[in-house]
Design a protein around this motif. Structure first.
Motif, PDB file in Angstrom:
ATOM      1  N   ALA A  11       0.821  -1.214   0.000  1.00 34.36           N
ATOM      2  CA  ALA A  11       0.000   0.000   0.000  1.00 34.36           C
ATOM      3  C   ALA A  11       0.856   1.267   0.000  1.00 34.36           C
ATOM      4  CB  ALA A  11      -0.940  -0.002   1.200  1.00 34.36           C
ATOM      5  N   ALA A  12       2.027   1.225   0.610  1.00 38.05           N
ATOM      6  CA  ALA A  12       2.906   2.400   0.605  1.00 38.05           C
ATOM      7  C   ALA A  12       3.409   2.676  -0.813  1.00 38.05           C
ATOM      8  CB  ALA A  12       4.075   2.203   1.563  1.00 38.05           C
ATOM      9  N   LYS A  13       3.709   1.627  -1.545  1.00 42.25           N
ATOM     10  CA  LYS A  13       4.140   1.759  -2.935  1.00 42.25           C
ATOM     11  C   LYS A  13       3.021   2.372  -3.780  1.00 42.25           C
ATOM     12  CE  LYS A  13       5.542  -1.229  -6.772  1.00 42.25           C
ATOM     13  NZ  LYS A  13       5.902  -2.615  -7.123  1.00 42.25           N
ATOM     14  N   CYS A  50       2.723   2.337   9.042  1.00 41.99           N
ATOM     15  CA  CYS A  50       3.795   1.469   8.553  1.00 41.99           C
ATOM     16  C   CYS A  50       4.857   1.201   9.612  1.00 41.99           C
ATOM     17  CB  CYS A  50       4.471   2.100   7.335  1.00 41.99           C
ATOM     18  SG  CYS A  50       3.457   2.059   5.848  1.00 41.99           S
ATOM     19  N   SER A  51       5.596   0.134   9.356  1.00 39.11           N
ATOM     20  CA  SER A  51       6.813  -0.173  10.106  1.00 39.11           C
ATOM     21  C   SER A  51       7.990   0.210   9.215  1.00 39.11           C
ATOM     22  CB  SER A  51       6.895  -1.662  10.418  1.00 39.11           C
ATOM     23  OG  SER A  51       5.838  -2.044  11.245  1.00 39.11           O
ATOM     24  N   PHE A  52       9.119   0.471   9.840  1.00 37.26           N
ATOM     25  CA  PHE A  52      10.303   0.894   9.095  1.00 37.26           C
ATOM     26  C   PHE A  52      11.506   0.061   9.486  1.00 37.26           C
ATOM     27  CE2 PHE A  52       7.410   4.392   9.767  1.00 37.26           C
ATOM     28  CZ  PHE A  52       7.178   4.817   8.472  1.00 37.26           C
ATOM     29  N   VAL A  53      12.326  -0.230   8.485  1.00 39.74           N
ATOM     30  CA  VAL A  53      13.573  -0.952   8.684  1.00 39.74           C
ATOM     31  C   VAL A  53      14.664  -0.124   8.012  1.00 39.74           C
ATOM     32  CG1 VAL A  53      14.833  -3.089   8.213  1.00 39.74           C
ATOM     33  CG2 VAL A  53      12.386  -3.176   8.719  1.00 39.74           C
ATOM     34  N   VAL A  54      15.725   0.164   8.736  1.00 37.27           N
ATOM     35  CA  VAL A  54      16.851   0.926   8.183  1.00 37.27           C
ATOM     36  C   VAL A  54      18.056  -0.003   8.128  1.00 37.27           C
ATOM     37  CG1 VAL A  54      18.384   2.902   8.495  1.00 37.27           C
ATOM     38  CG2 VAL A  54      15.965   3.107   9.089  1.00 37.27           C
ATOM     39  N   ASP A  55      18.498  -0.290   6.912  1.00 37.26           N
ATOM     40  CA  ASP A  55      19.637  -1.200   6.704  1.00 37.26           C
ATOM     41  C   ASP A  55      19.512  -2.472   7.541  1.00 37.26           C
ATOM     42  OD1 ASP A  55      20.807   0.271   4.737  1.00 37.26           O
ATOM     43  OD2 ASP A  55      22.465   1.013   5.946  1.00 37.26           O
ATOM     44  N   SER A  56      18.396  -3.157   7.393  1.00 38.42           N
ATOM     45  CA  SER A  56      18.104  -4.437   8.060  1.00 38.42           C
ATOM     46  C   SER A  56      17.872  -4.327   9.561  1.00 38.42           C
ATOM     47  CB  SER A  56      19.218  -5.465   7.798  1.00 38.42           C
ATOM     48  OG  SER A  56      19.365  -5.686   6.424  1.00 38.42           O
ATOM     49  N   GLU A  66      15.382  10.259  16.266  1.00 40.46           N
ATOM     50  CA  GLU A  66      16.615   9.730  16.854  1.00 40.46           C
ATOM     51  C   GLU A  66      17.267   8.659  15.977  1.00 40.46           C
ATOM     52  OE1 GLU A  66      17.961  11.010  19.651  1.00 40.46           O
ATOM     53  OE2 GLU A  66      16.311  12.441  19.609  1.00 40.46           O
ATOM     54  N   VAL A  67      16.591   8.257  14.909  1.00 41.45           N
ATOM     55  CA  VAL A  67      17.125   7.213  14.035  1.00 41.45           C
ATOM     56  C   VAL A  67      17.950   7.879  12.942  1.00 41.45           C
ATOM     57  CG1 VAL A  67      16.541   5.319  12.466  1.00 41.45           C
ATOM     58  CG2 VAL A  67      15.163   5.710  14.520  1.00 41.45           C
ATOM     59  N   LYS A  68      19.261   7.778  13.062  1.00 39.60           N
ATOM     60  CA  LYS A  68      20.183   8.371  12.082  1.00 39.60           C
ATOM     61  C   LYS A  68      20.195   7.530  10.806  1.00 39.60           C
ATOM     62  CE  LYS A  68      21.808  11.404  15.033  1.00 39.60           C
ATOM     63  NZ  LYS A  68      21.072  12.612  15.144  1.00 39.60           N
ATOM     64  N   LEU A  69      20.225   8.195   9.677  1.00 40.65           N
ATOM     65  CA  LEU A  69      20.286   7.498   8.401  1.00 40.65           C
ATOM     66  C   LEU A  69      21.732   7.454   7.910  1.00 40.65           C
ATOM     67  CD1 LEU A  69      17.136   8.880   6.580  1.00 40.65           C
ATOM     68  CD2 LEU A  69      17.406   6.742   7.842  1.00 40.65           C
ATOM     69  N   PRO A  70      22.158   6.293   7.441  1.00 40.49           N
ATOM     70  CA  PRO A  70      23.535   6.160   6.958  1.00 40.49           C
ATOM     71  C   PRO A  70      23.676   6.594   5.503  1.00 40.49           C
ATOM     72  CG  PRO A  70      22.466   4.037   6.903  1.00 40.49           C
ATOM     73  CD  PRO A  70      21.479   5.004   7.519  1.00 40.49           C
ATOM     74  N   GLU A  71      24.844   7.009   5.142  1.00 37.78           N
ATOM     75  CA  GLU A  71      25.157   7.293   3.744  1.00 37.78           C
ATOM     76  C   GLU A  71      25.018   5.990   2.961  1.00 37.78           C
ATOM     77  OE1 GLU A  71      25.961   9.424   0.445  1.00 37.78           O
ATOM     78  OE2 GLU A  71      25.811  10.323   2.440  1.00 37.78           O
ATOM     79  N   GLY A  72      24.243   6.052   1.869  1.00 35.22           N
ATOM     80  CA  GLY A  72      24.045   4.871   1.039  1.00 35.22           C
ATOM     81  C   GLY A  72      23.103   3.839   1.628  1.00 35.22           C
ATOM     82  N   GLY A  73      22.369   4.212   2.661  1.00 30.69           N
ATOM     83  CA  GLY A  73      21.476   3.277   3.341  1.00 30.69           C
ATOM     84  C   GLY A  73      20.175   3.042   2.594  1.00 30.69           C
ATOM     85  N   VAL A  74      19.417   2.077   3.111  1.00 27.75           N
ATOM     86  CA  VAL A  74      18.109   1.745   2.549  1.00 27.75           C
ATOM     87  C   VAL A  74      17.082   1.746   3.674  1.00 27.75           C
ATOM     88  CG1 VAL A  74      16.723   0.008   1.355  1.00 27.75           C
ATOM     89  CG2 VAL A  74      19.106   0.370   0.700  1.00 27.75           C
ATOM     90  N   VAL A  75      16.005   2.498   3.474  1.00 27.01           N
ATOM     91  CA  VAL A  75      14.870   2.525   4.395  1.00 27.01           C
ATOM     92  C   VAL A  75      13.748   1.729   3.742  1.00 27.01           C
ATOM     93  CG1 VAL A  75      13.140   3.963   5.526  1.00 27.01           C
ATOM     94  CG2 VAL A  75      15.493   4.796   5.289  1.00 27.01           C
ATOM     95  N   GLU A  76      13.290   0.681   4.410  1.00 29.64           N
ATOM     96  CA  GLU A  76      12.159  -0.118   3.928  1.00 29.64           C
ATOM     97  C   GLU A  76      10.897   0.379   4.633  1.00 29.64           C
ATOM     98  OE1 GLU A  76      12.712  -2.356   1.616  1.00 29.64           O
ATOM     99  OE2 GLU A  76      14.834  -2.829   1.866  1.00 29.64           O
ATOM    100  N   VAL A  77       9.849   0.663   3.862  1.00 32.75           N
ATOM    101  CA  VAL A  77       8.561   1.127   4.396  1.00 32.75           C
ATOM    102  C   VAL A  77       7.567  -0.010   4.208  1.00 32.75           C
ATOM    103  CG1 VAL A  77       6.776   2.890   4.240  1.00 32.75           C
ATOM    104  CG2 VAL A  77       9.162   3.501   3.791  1.00 32.75           C
ATOM    105  N   LEU A  78       7.152  -0.598   5.340  1.00 36.13           N
ATOM    106  CA  LEU A  78       6.355  -1.818   5.325  1.00 36.13           C
ATOM    107  C   LEU A  78       4.978  -1.611   5.948  1.00 36.13           C
ATOM    108  CD1 LEU A  78       9.247  -4.019   6.680  1.00 36.13           C
ATOM    109  CD2 LEU A  78       8.537  -3.822   4.301  1.00 36.13           C
ATOM    110  N   PRO A  79       3.922  -1.574   5.126  1.00 36.05           N
ATOM    111  CA  PRO A  79       2.572  -1.472   5.674  1.00 36.05           C
ATOM    112  C   PRO A  79       2.198  -2.758   6.402  1.00 36.05           C
ATOM    113  CG  PRO A  79       2.612  -0.909   3.337  1.00 36.05           C
ATOM    114  CD  PRO A  79       3.932  -1.517   3.667  1.00 36.05           C
ATOM    115  N   PRO A  80       1.204  -2.678   7.284  1.00 36.85           N
ATOM    116  CA  PRO A  80       0.730  -3.908   7.949  1.00 36.85           C
ATOM    117  C   PRO A  80       0.187  -4.875   6.887  1.00 36.85           C
ATOM    118  CG  PRO A  80      -0.419  -1.962   8.787  1.00 36.85           C
ATOM    119  CD  PRO A  80       0.452  -1.509   7.672  1.00 36.85           C
ATOM    120  N   PHE A  81       0.330  -6.146   7.150  1.00 31.45           N
ATOM    121  CA  PHE A  81      -0.196  -7.131   6.227  1.00 31.45           C
ATOM    122  C   PHE A  81      -0.732  -8.320   7.011  1.00 31.45           C
ATOM    123  CE2 PHE A  81       4.248  -7.995   6.891  1.00 31.45           C
ATOM    124  CZ  PHE A  81       4.301  -9.365   7.077  1.00 31.45           C
ATOM    125  N   ALA A  82      -1.588  -9.078   6.349  1.00 29.11           N
ATOM    126  CA  ALA A  82      -2.153 -10.277   6.976  1.00 29.11           C
ATOM    127  C   ALA A  82      -1.526 -11.499   6.315  1.00 29.11           C
ATOM    128  CB  ALA A  82      -3.662 -10.297   6.795  1.00 29.11           C
TER     129      ALA A  82
END
Length: 84
Positions: A11-13, A50-56, A66-82
């Motif tokens: 849904a975020a996509k 959504c839930s978020f994952v930053v570089d795994s 407070e969540v610092k983002l790294p250079e070249g990092g990946v943020v995953e945006v994950l909606p709730p799912f069943a």
């Protein structure tokens, strides 16, 4: 500031109209604020649940400012799912 990629799922996509986009931000809060400004209120509503994952690393209940983002990092945006 760091540069990296935000990847949207399900849904975020659909709400973003893209599967990924770059970020240029120091924290997750800054990156999400920029994404909300770019994609509007429907997108903001979707990522609000959504839930978020930053570089795994799951963000969980940590303050996004407070969540610092790294250079070249990946943020995953994950909606709730069943599953089942």
């Amino acid at each position: 500031m760091a540069q990296g990629t935000i990847r949207y799922w399900a849904a975020a996509k659909a709400a973003a109209g893209t599967d990924s986009e770059p970020y240029d931000a120091a924290t997750l809060a800054e990156a999400l604020d920029a994404a909300r400004a770019a994609h509007g209120p429907d997108f903001a509503r979707v990522i609000g649940v959504c839930s978020f994952v930053v570089d795994s690393d799951p963000v969980g209940t940590r303050d996004h400012a407070e969540v610092k983002l790294p250079e070249g990092g990946v943020v995953e945006v994950l909606p709730p799912f069943a599953g089942g």
